[in-house]
Design a protein around this motif. Structure first.
Motif, PDB file in Angstrom:
ATOM      1  N   THR A 186       0.856  -1.292  -0.121  1.00 32.42           N
ATOM      2  CA  THR A 186      -0.096   0.022   0.103  1.00 32.42           C
ATOM      3  C   THR A 186       0.812   1.331  -0.088  1.00 32.42           C
ATOM      4  N   GLY A 218       2.286   4.331  -4.730  1.00 29.88           N
ATOM      5  CA  GLY A 218       2.030   5.097  -5.716  1.00 29.88           C
ATOM      6  C   GLY A 218       1.592   4.132  -6.890  1.00 29.88           C
ATOM      7  N   SER A 224      -1.622   3.833  -7.839  1.00 32.95           N
ATOM      8  CA  SER A 224      -2.890   4.443  -8.425  1.00 32.95           C
ATOM      9  C   SER A 224      -2.204   5.824  -9.318  1.00 32.95           C
ATOM     10  N   THR A 225      -1.446   6.464  -8.628  1.00 35.08           N
ATOM     11  CA  THR A 225      -0.586   7.682  -8.981  1.00 35.08           C
ATOM     12  C   THR A 225      -0.266   7.402 -10.376  1.00 35.08           C
ATOM     13  N   ILE A 284      -8.384   6.685  -6.874  1.00 36.49           N
ATOM     14  CA  ILE A 284      -8.397   7.613  -5.919  1.00 36.49           C
ATOM     15  C   ILE A 284      -6.734   7.341  -5.241  1.00 36.49           C
ATOM     16  N   GLN A 305      -3.158   7.852   2.691  1.00 28.27           N
ATOM     17  CA  GLN A 305      -3.369   6.666   3.578  1.00 28.27           C
ATOM     18  C   GLN A 305      -3.490   5.540   2.870  1.00 28.27           C
ATOM     19  N   GLY A 335      -4.144   1.501   2.096  1.00 27.10           N
ATOM     20  CA  GLY A 335      -5.299   0.567   1.660  1.00 27.10           C
ATOM     21  C   GLY A 335      -6.743   1.396   0.973  1.00 27.10           C
ATOM     22  N   THR A 368      -7.161   1.751  -2.347  1.00 25.92           N
ATOM     23  CA  THR A 368      -7.639   1.137  -3.281  1.00 25.92           C
ATOM     24  C   THR A 368      -7.835  -0.282  -3.030  1.00 25.92           C
ATOM     25  N   GLY A 391      -5.224  -2.978  -5.499  1.00 25.99           N
ATOM     26  CA  GLY A 391      -5.282  -2.531  -4.244  1.00 25.99           C
ATOM     27  C   GLY A 391      -3.855  -3.218  -3.759  1.00 25.99           C
ATOM     28  N   GLY A 392      -3.237  -2.544  -2.431  1.00 29.06           N
ATOM     29  CA  GLY A 392      -1.989  -2.822  -2.068  1.00 29.06           C
ATOM     30  C   GLY A 392      -2.067  -4.181  -1.613  1.00 29.06           C
ATOM     31  N   ASN A 421       9.462   4.035  -7.519  1.00 30.28           N
ATOM     32  CA  ASN A 421       8.681   5.314  -7.607  1.00 30.28           C
ATOM     33  C   ASN A 421       9.325   6.469  -6.389  1.00 30.28           C
ATOM     34  N   ASP A 427      11.547  11.529  -6.941  1.00 33.83           N
ATOM     35  CA  ASP A 427      11.743  13.042  -6.873  1.00 33.83           C
ATOM     36  C   ASP A 427      12.222  13.436  -5.651  1.00 33.83           C
ATOM     37  N   VAL A 428      12.067  12.673  -4.673  1.00 23.95           N
ATOM     38  CA  VAL A 428      12.382  12.722  -3.219  1.00 23.95           C
ATOM     39  C   VAL A 428      13.763  12.781  -3.038  1.00 23.95           C
ATOM     40  N   ALA A 488       5.746   9.177 -10.153  1.00 27.20           N
ATOM     41  CA  ALA A 488       4.610   9.128 -10.722  1.00 27.20           C
ATOM     42  C   ALA A 488       3.939  10.418 -10.562  1.00 27.20           C
TER      43      ALA A 488
HETATM   44  N1  GTP Z   1       6.961  12.260  -3.670  1.00 24.32           N
HETATM   45  C1  GTP Z   1       6.033  11.561  -4.333  1.00 24.32           C
HETATM   46  N2  GTP Z   1       4.894  11.167  -3.926  1.00 24.32           N
HETATM   47  C2  GTP Z   1       4.006  10.105  -4.520  1.00 24.32           C
HETATM   48  C3  GTP Z   1       4.597   9.582  -5.715  1.00 24.32           C
HETATM   49  N3  GTP Z   1       3.476   8.830  -6.277  1.00 24.32           N
HETATM   50  C4  GTP Z   1       2.573   8.826  -5.348  1.00 24.32           C
HETATM   51  N4  GTP Z   1       2.804   9.646  -4.238  1.00 24.32           N
HETATM   52  C5  GTP Z   1       2.071   9.939  -3.002  1.00 24.32           C
HETATM   53  O1  GTP Z   1       2.095   8.623  -2.216  1.00 24.32           O
HETATM   54  C6  GTP Z   1       0.677   8.403  -1.636  1.00 24.32           C
HETATM   55  C7  GTP Z   1      -0.016   7.275  -2.093  1.00 24.32           C
HETATM   56  O2  GTP Z   1      -0.267   7.274  -3.384  1.00 24.32           O
HETATM   57  P1  GTP Z   1      -1.207   6.173  -4.245  1.00 24.32           P
HETATM   58  O3  GTP Z   1      -1.017   6.321  -5.542  1.00 24.32           O
HETATM   59  O4  GTP Z   1      -2.560   6.385  -3.499  1.00 24.32           O
HETATM   60  O5  GTP Z   1      -0.764   4.779  -3.646  1.00 24.32           O
HETATM   61  P2  GTP Z   1      -1.204   3.490  -3.907  1.00 24.32           P
HETATM   62  O6  GTP Z   1      -0.069   2.351  -3.947  1.00 24.32           O
HETATM   63  O7  GTP Z   1      -2.333   3.435  -5.021  1.00 24.32           O
HETATM   64  O8  GTP Z   1      -1.826   3.072  -2.387  1.00 24.32           O
HETATM   65  P3  GTP Z   1      -2.956   1.918  -2.090  1.00 24.32           P
HETATM   66  O9  GTP Z   1      -4.218   1.870  -3.274  1.00 24.32           O
HETATM   67  O10 GTP Z   1      -3.645   2.349  -0.968  1.00 24.32           O
HETATM   68  O11 GTP Z   1      -2.349   0.680  -1.885  1.00 24.32           O
HETATM   69  C8  GTP Z   1      -0.280   9.713  -2.183  1.00 24.32           C
HETATM   70  O12 GTP Z   1      -0.041  10.697  -1.111  1.00 24.32           O
HETATM   71  C9  GTP Z   1       0.775  10.203  -3.331  1.00 24.32           C
HETATM   72  O13 GTP Z   1       0.776  11.741  -3.614  1.00 24.32           O
HETATM   73  C10 GTP Z   1       5.675  10.577  -6.459  1.00 24.32           C
HETATM   74  O14 GTP Z   1       6.287   9.977  -7.512  1.00 24.32           O
HETATM   75  N5  GTP Z   1       6.522  11.049  -5.585  1.00 24.32           N
END
Ligand code: GTP
Ligand code: MG
Length: 167
Positions: free
Chosen positions: A15, A18, A20-21, A33, A37, A39, A41, A62-63, A124, A127-128, A151
């Motif tokens: 989870t 990133g 979904s991003t 979405i 936070q 979980g 998706t 989902g994660g 992913n 950028d940090v 992403a």
């Molecule tokens: N700095 C940074 N933050 C990121 C990047 N990609 C995603 N995030 C952040 O990471 C957090 C989680 O992103 P999601 O895309 O919801 O992650 P996910 O893996 O889909 O999460 P679940 O669906 O809960 O498993 C969010 O606050 C995003 O803004 C990135 O490339 N750089």
């Protein structure tokens, strides 16, 4: 005319890494979405992506948590993700370069190695600033094909498409 099945490209990972991003970056049609936070998706989303005249079906899951859970929703999300891994032609295994390697990444990596699928490791959040120090940790996961992306910033996404998803 017989319709050929599109290659199935499935985004997996623990989870909050990133997934979904990344899905949103690649998909112009639907928005998963993405929230800060765990979980978020719970089910899965898919969309057809076309890139330079070739198409594939991209799936956001989902994660995956391989830990024992009493939560029926988490258990169901895991079951869905596992069956999507089964049906995948290519897996984009997303890890968080900001947080670095954690046990759950190793557990998922072991699972993916067992399945013997084509896996691209997608590191992913590069950028940090601190991510740069973490990224080499991921070599120990044992995937020969990997790339670094952001992403949110769209960094190296085109490379990902060209190198990975459509080959
Ligand atoms: N700095 C940074 N933050 C990121 C990047 N990609 C995603 N995030 C952040 O990471 C957090 C989680 O992103 P999601 O895309 O919801 O992650 P996910 O893996 O889909 O999460 P679940 O669906 O809960 O498993 C969010 O606050 C995003 O803004 C990135 O490339 N750089
Ligand atoms: Mg998600």
């Amino acid at each position: 005319m017989k319709k050929t099945k599109l290659p199935q490209v499935v985004i997996v990972g623990r989870t909050n890494v990133g997934k979904s991003t990344l899905f949103n970056r690649l998909s112009e049609n639907i928005k998963a979405i993405a929230l800060d936070q765990e979980g978020v998706t719970r089910d899965f989303l898919s969309d057809t992506i076309s890139w330079q005249g070739r198409s594939f079906n991209l799936v956001d899951t989902g994660g995956i948590s391989l830990r024992r859970t009493q939560d029926p929703i988490l258990a169901q999300a895991r079951a869905i993700a596992l069956s999507l891994i089964e049906s995948a032609d290519i897996i984009l295994f997303v890890v968080d370069g900001k947080n670095g390697l954690v046990t759950e990444d190793r557990e998922i990596a072991n699972l993916l190695h067992k399945h013997g699928k084509t896996v691209f490791l997608v590191i992913n959040k590069v950028d940090v600033k601190d991510a740069i120090e973490n990224v080499h940790e991921f070599e120990s996961l044992g995937f020969s094909k990997s790339c670094f992306i952001s992403a949110t910033h769209g960094k190296n996404i085109i490379d990902l498409l060209e190198l990975n998803a459509l080959r």
